[in-house]
Design an enzyme around this catalytic site. Structure first.
Site, mmCIF file in Angstrom:
data_model
loop_
_atom_site.group_PDB
_atom_site.id
_atom_site.type_symbol
_atom_site.label_atom_id
_atom_site.label_comp_id
_atom_site.label_asym_id
_atom_site.label_seq_id
_atom_site.Cartn_x
_atom_site.Cartn_y
_atom_site.Cartn_z
ATOM 1 N N ASN A 21 18.419 -33.658 -26.558
ATOM 2 C CA ASN A 21 17.796 -34.864 -26.014
ATOM 3 C C ASN A 21 18.072 -36.068 -26.907
ATOM 4 O OD1 ASN A 21 16.975 -32.996 -24.180
ATOM 5 N ND2 ASN A 21 14.815 -33.004 -24.764
ATOM 6 N N ASP A 56 4.452 -39.351 -26.668
ATOM 7 C CA ASP A 56 3.597 -39.585 -25.505
ATOM 8 C C ASP A 56 2.626 -38.423 -25.342
ATOM 9 O OD1 ASP A 56 3.104 -41.008 -22.806
ATOM 10 O OD2 ASP A 56 3.350 -38.900 -22.260
ATOM 11 N N PRO A 108 11.716 -36.651 -17.096
ATOM 12 C CA PRO A 108 13.096 -37.138 -16.932
ATOM 13 C C PRO A 108 14.083 -36.023 -16.606
ATOM 14 C CG PRO A 108 12.485 -37.076 -19.251
ATOM 15 C CD PRO A 108 11.227 -36.803 -18.469
ATOM 16 N N LEU A 109 13.655 -34.756 -16.828
ATOM 17 C CA LEU A 109 14.518 -33.611 -16.492
ATOM 18 C C LEU A 109 13.964 -32.885 -15.264
ATOM 19 C CD1 LEU A 109 14.938 -32.346 -20.182
ATOM 20 C CD2 LEU A 109 16.469 -33.862 -18.885
ATOM 21 N N GLN A 123 4.026 -45.977 -16.616
ATOM 22 C CA GLN A 123 4.698 -44.681 -16.801
ATOM 23 C C GLN A 123 4.732 -43.958 -15.461
ATOM 24 O OE1 GLN A 123 3.515 -40.648 -19.057
ATOM 25 N NE2 GLN A 123 3.884 -42.326 -20.473
ATOM 26 N N ASN A 125 1.605 -44.037 -13.054
ATOM 27 C CA ASN A 125 1.547 -43.657 -11.638
ATOM 28 C C ASN A 125 1.090 -44.811 -10.746
ATOM 29 O OD1 ASN A 125 2.345 -40.811 -11.882
ATOM 30 N ND2 ASN A 125 0.457 -40.620 -13.059
ATOM 31 N N TYR A 130 -3.972 -33.529 -21.658
ATOM 32 C CA TYR A 130 -3.062 -32.431 -22.004
ATOM 33 C C TYR A 130 -3.755 -31.419 -22.923
ATOM 34 C CZ TYR A 130 0.446 -35.763 -20.266
ATOM 35 O OH TYR A 130 1.154 -36.659 -19.512
HETATM 36 N N1 LIG Z 1 1.898 -39.950 -16.740
HETATM 37 C C1 LIG Z 1 1.989 -38.831 -16.055
HETATM 38 O O1 LIG Z 1 1.316 -38.631 -15.036
HETATM 39 C C2 LIG Z 1 2.945 -37.772 -16.534
HETATM 40 C C3 LIG Z 1 3.295 -36.708 -15.686
HETATM 41 C C4 LIG Z 1 4.201 -35.773 -16.160
HETATM 42 C C5 LIG Z 1 4.734 -35.897 -17.440
HETATM 43 N N2 LIG Z 1 4.342 -36.924 -18.266
HETATM 44 C C6 LIG Z 1 4.876 -37.065 -19.639
HETATM 45 O O2 LIG Z 1 6.291 -36.939 -19.588
HETATM 46 C C7 LIG Z 1 6.686 -35.870 -20.444
HETATM 47 C C8 LIG Z 1 7.939 -35.194 -19.928
HETATM 48 O O3 LIG Z 1 7.751 -34.685 -18.635
HETATM 49 P P1 LIG Z 1 7.592 -33.111 -18.312
HETATM 50 O O4 LIG Z 1 7.044 -32.407 -19.504
HETATM 51 O O5 LIG Z 1 6.833 -33.041 -17.040
HETATM 52 O O6 LIG Z 1 9.044 -32.610 -17.960
HETATM 53 P P2 LIG Z 1 10.527 -32.789 -18.541
HETATM 54 O O7 LIG Z 1 10.534 -33.499 -19.832
HETATM 55 O O8 LIG Z 1 11.332 -33.316 -17.407
HETATM 56 O O9 LIG Z 1 10.959 -31.256 -18.738
HETATM 57 C C9 LIG Z 1 10.360 -30.433 -19.695
HETATM 58 C C10 LIG Z 1 10.955 -29.032 -19.560
HETATM 59 O O10 LIG Z 1 12.362 -29.104 -19.796
HETATM 60 C C11 LIG Z 1 12.722 -28.267 -20.879
HETATM 61 N N3 LIG Z 1 13.731 -28.973 -21.677
HETATM 62 C C12 LIG Z 1 13.576 -30.106 -22.412
HETATM 63 N N4 LIG Z 1 14.732 -30.478 -22.984
HETATM 64 C C13 LIG Z 1 15.644 -29.545 -22.606
HETATM 65 C C14 LIG Z 1 17.016 -29.363 -22.884
HETATM 66 N N5 LIG Z 1 17.663 -30.217 -23.682
HETATM 67 N N6 LIG Z 1 17.656 -28.308 -22.335
HETATM 68 C C15 LIG Z 1 16.993 -27.427 -21.537
HETATM 69 N N7 LIG Z 1 15.672 -27.534 -21.236
HETATM 70 C C16 LIG Z 1 15.012 -28.590 -21.765
HETATM 71 C C17 LIG Z 1 11.461 -28.026 -21.681
HETATM 72 O O11 LIG Z 1 11.529 -26.778 -22.337
HETATM 73 P P3 LIG Z 1 10.937 -26.499 -23.815
HETATM 74 O O12 LIG Z 1 9.599 -27.161 -23.887
HETATM 75 O O13 LIG Z 1 10.887 -25.012 -23.871
HETATM 76 O O14 LIG Z 1 11.897 -27.056 -24.827
HETATM 77 C C18 LIG Z 1 10.408 -28.043 -20.577
HETATM 78 O O15 LIG Z 1 10.336 -26.789 -19.941
HETATM 79 C C19 LIG Z 1 5.456 -34.973 -20.461
HETATM 80 O O16 LIG Z 1 5.507 -34.001 -21.476
HETATM 81 C C20 LIG Z 1 4.374 -35.990 -20.593
HETATM 82 O O17 LIG Z 1 4.298 -36.465 -21.929
HETATM 83 C C21 LIG Z 1 3.493 -37.882 -17.806
#
Ligand SMILES: NC(=O)c1ccc[n+]([C@@H]2O[C@H](COP(=O)([O-])OP(=O)(O)OC[C@H]3O[C@@H](n4cnc5c(N)ncnc54)[C@H](OP(=O)(O)O)[C@@H]3O)[C@@H](O)[C@H]2O)c1
Length: 266
Positions: A234, A37, A182-183, A152, A130, A42
């Site tokens: 993951n 994704d 998701p985290l 999404q 959103n 980005y």
């Molecule tokens: N459509 C939208 O408006 C929208 C908004 C937000 C996000 N997104 C998409 O959703 C994706 C995921 O969301 P997000 O990046 O906001 O947050 P997330 O996936 O909930 O969390 C990412 C954070 O968690 C850490 N992490 C991941 N796996 C881990 C594990 N197994 N243990 C410990 N820490 C872990 C990562 O660290 P490291 O990177 O250091 O491994 C990073 O700091 C985004 O990257 C993007 O592609 C879309």
């Protein structure tokens, strides 16, 4: 659509991190996490370039998702933005192209652009991001709105509002929900009760939180991880089946909504 993906927000922002980011995405693909994704937003296109490098020579293994900025989402704007994304990604097609969030351009114009991209084979499917219940109702009332393949949205244990009406609507209309953050951007992994349940089950908190999402029908999860050990954690969610007892414990700590909740947008 694959149930588990690799997020890329905050990738492509710093040259010094690029090799690590490319390696994390390639590791994910090697482990069988085949959805990636990304978005033109980005890293101002930088994340798409990182993805392009990671998937070079292996495009057919990947279910590739990108997103268009709302201000680029006019009929012709969406086509031009998609072409720029394809260039950065080094490919001739996207599997899914999403409107990143709702802006001022009338939805019917964006849908016309998406449909033109579908007709030309540059995108296989299109969707939104959103979009709350009211936005979905408006979209689905348009003549070709029902072609929407995915929405999404933010969805994780601490953010379950979509279960009230958005998730049921999307299931009924066969529109996939892609759970972003998701985290909870990593915050969930410091949540004491979640950590305690994960410890008792002998799994990592991230594995548990993602497995909880994957257990829900019609839901895909797209955690972002630049760290290799995180990618492994993951991936393990794909193989973790949660017992009814664990589900009950999680429900007790993170209750389902008891009424309508506005969509939480990052
Ligand atoms: N459509 C939208 O408006 C929208 C908004 C937000 C996000 N997104 C998409 O959703 C994706 C995921 O969301 P997000 O990046 O906001 O947050 P997330 O996936 O909930 O969390 C990412 C954070 O968690 C850490 N992490 C991941 N796996 C881990 C594990 N197994 N243990 C410990 N820490 C872990 C990562 O660290 P490291 O990177 O250091 O491994 C990073 O700091 C985004 O990257 C993007 O592609 C879309």
């Amino acid at each position: 659509m694959p149930a588990l993906g690799l997020g890329t927000w905050r990738m492509g922002e710093r040259t010094r991190d690029r090799a690590k980011e490319v390696a994390a995405l390639r590791l994910g693909l090697d482990l069988g996490i085949t959805l990636i994704d990304t978005a033109e937003m980005y890293g101002d296109g930088g994340a798409e370039e990182v993805v392009g490098e990671a998937i070079a020579g292996r495009r057919d293994e990947v279910f590739l998702v990108s997103k268009v900025y709302p201000h680029n989402a006019s009929r012709n704007g969406v086509i031009a933005a998609c072409e720029r994304s394809l260039e950065r990604l080094g490919t001739d097609r996207l599997d899914l192209y999403l409107l990143h969030w709702r802006g001022r351009v009338p939805l019917r114009e964006t849908v016309a652009g998406f449909e033109a991209l579908r007709d030309s084979g540059k995108v296989r499917d299109w969707g939104v991001s959103n979009f709350d219940r009211k936005d979905m109702d408006e979209l689905l009332a348009l003549p070709l709105g029902a072609h929407c393949a995915a929405n999404q949205v933010q969805y994780h244990l601490r953010c379950r509002g979509i279960e009230w009406d958005l998730l049921p609507l999307c299931r009924q209309r066969r529109i996939a929900i892609m759970a972003y953050s998701p985290l909870d951007e990593g915050r969930l992994l410091k949540h004491g009760p979640l950590v305690a349940i994960a410890e008792r089950e002998g799994v990592r908190p991230a594995t548990l939180a993602i497995a909880w999402l994957l257990a829900r029908s019609g839901v895909a999860a797209i955690p972002k991880a630049a760290n290799a050990s995180h990618v492994h954690d993951n991936k393990n969610a794909l193989d973790l089946a949660l017992s009814p007892e664990v589900m009950q414990k999680l429900d007790a700590v993170f209750p389902a909504p008891r009424g309508p909740v506005p969509l939480q947008v990052i």
